[in-house]
Design a protein around this motif. Sequence first.
Motif, mmCIF file in Angstrom:
data_model
loop_
_atom_site.group_PDB
_atom_site.id
_atom_site.type_symbol
_atom_site.label_atom_id
_atom_site.label_comp_id
_atom_site.label_asym_id
_atom_site.label_seq_id
_atom_site.Cartn_x
_atom_site.Cartn_y
_atom_site.Cartn_z
ATOM 1 N N VAL A 1 0.936 -1.230 0.269
ATOM 2 C CA VAL A 1 0.239 0.133 -0.264
ATOM 3 C C VAL A 1 1.314 1.004 -0.033
ATOM 4 O O VAL A 1 1.212 1.338 0.834
ATOM 5 C CB VAL A 1 -1.189 -0.194 1.340
ATOM 6 N N ILE A 2 0.562 2.175 -0.808
ATOM 7 C CA ILE A 2 1.659 3.799 -1.022
ATOM 8 C C ILE A 2 1.159 4.401 -1.132
ATOM 9 O O ILE A 2 -0.836 4.973 -1.069
ATOM 10 C CB ILE A 2 1.170 3.737 -2.674
ATOM 11 N N ARG A 3 1.222 5.271 0.563
ATOM 12 C CA ARG A 3 0.784 6.256 1.008
ATOM 13 C C ARG A 3 1.745 7.563 0.609
ATOM 14 O O ARG A 3 3.151 7.828 0.880
ATOM 15 C CB ARG A 3 1.514 7.028 2.398
ATOM 16 N N ALA A 4 0.295 8.599 0.044
ATOM 17 C CA ALA A 4 0.697 9.753 -0.098
ATOM 18 C C ALA A 4 0.795 11.297 0.609
ATOM 19 O O ALA A 4 -0.989 10.569 0.512
ATOM 20 C CB ALA A 4 0.770 10.270 -1.754
ATOM 21 N N LEU A 5 1.093 11.636 0.116
ATOM 22 C CA LEU A 5 0.325 13.001 1.500
ATOM 23 C C LEU A 5 0.774 14.830 0.879
ATOM 24 O O LEU A 5 1.515 14.646 0.242
ATOM 25 C CB LEU A 5 1.262 12.946 2.871
ATOM 26 N N SER A 6 -0.001 15.105 0.374
ATOM 27 C CA SER A 6 0.288 16.469 0.019
ATOM 28 C C SER A 6 -0.989 18.074 0.417
ATOM 29 O O SER A 6 -1.594 17.121 1.336
ATOM 30 C CB SER A 6 0.080 16.373 -1.410
ATOM 31 N N MET A 7 -0.639 19.126 0.316
ATOM 32 C CA MET A 7 -1.229 20.421 0.459
ATOM 33 C C MET A 7 -1.171 21.049 -1.102
ATOM 34 O O MET A 7 -0.446 21.994 -1.378
ATOM 35 C CB MET A 7 -0.642 21.175 1.247
ATOM 36 N N VAL B 1 -4.558 13.364 1.948
ATOM 37 C CA VAL B 1 -3.553 12.016 1.839
ATOM 38 C C VAL B 1 -4.634 10.919 1.067
ATOM 39 O O VAL B 1 -5.311 11.023 0.992
ATOM 40 C CB VAL B 1 -3.794 11.147 3.504
ATOM 41 N N SER B 2 -4.252 10.379 0.386
ATOM 42 C CA SER B 2 -4.696 9.321 -0.231
ATOM 43 C C SER B 2 -2.961 7.957 -0.334
ATOM 44 O O SER B 2 -2.293 8.224 -0.272
ATOM 45 C CB SER B 2 -3.602 9.816 -2.074
ATOM 46 N N LEU B 3 -4.131 6.755 -0.612
ATOM 47 C CA LEU B 3 -4.005 5.262 -0.498
ATOM 48 C C LEU B 3 -3.712 4.505 -1.714
ATOM 49 O O LEU B 3 -4.808 5.345 -2.383
ATOM 50 C CB LEU B 3 -3.670 5.243 0.999
ATOM 51 N N SER B 4 -3.309 3.774 -2.515
ATOM 52 C CA SER B 4 -3.250 3.245 -3.884
ATOM 53 C C SER B 4 -2.663 1.157 -3.093
ATOM 54 O O SER B 4 -2.190 1.241 -2.141
ATOM 55 C CB SER B 4 -1.815 3.064 -4.497
#
Length: 163
Positions: A70-76, A84-87
């Motif tokens: 599972v890949i977590r992305a975090l951005s503003m 927050v995003s999870l793939s």
Amino acid sequence: MPTTTRRPAVFWEHRTYPGDLAHLSQVRSDLATDLTGFDPDLVDTVQLLTSELFANGVKYTDSGHTGGEVIRALSMPDPATLRVSLSDCGGGGGTPRIPTERTADAWDWAEGQRGLVLVQNLSTAWGHFRLAPWADLGTHVWAEFEVDPGQAPPGLRPYVFTR
């Protein structure tokens, strides 16, 4: 033709986790580290919803099998929004949805599928899309949270290294 989509104002380096619920505490710990300086209530909410999305990614896809991730992305994307995003790794888990066929009594008795209700009610927006649906490469789920720009930690750089 050039794109008109704006790049995120702040983008944290992605984090990758084995698709195993045993790594949930690490997901939460990394979020606390990455969001140091943000409002503690916001951090708690992001941790709660990310935990739910991570668990869904593990439960409903191949991420929970050997080698899955599972890949977590975090951005503003802007100064007032945290995303927050999870793939996950695919595997026929279907698309995330809140069951609409339940009655109020059925919801009172239900033990599962309440997580997306939390996501819907505690985030300002959320959504999902299939990653290359013709190849079943997984699902990308995201949730956004309002940030008071005056309360964001000072000195955030456009790209934040996480390791």
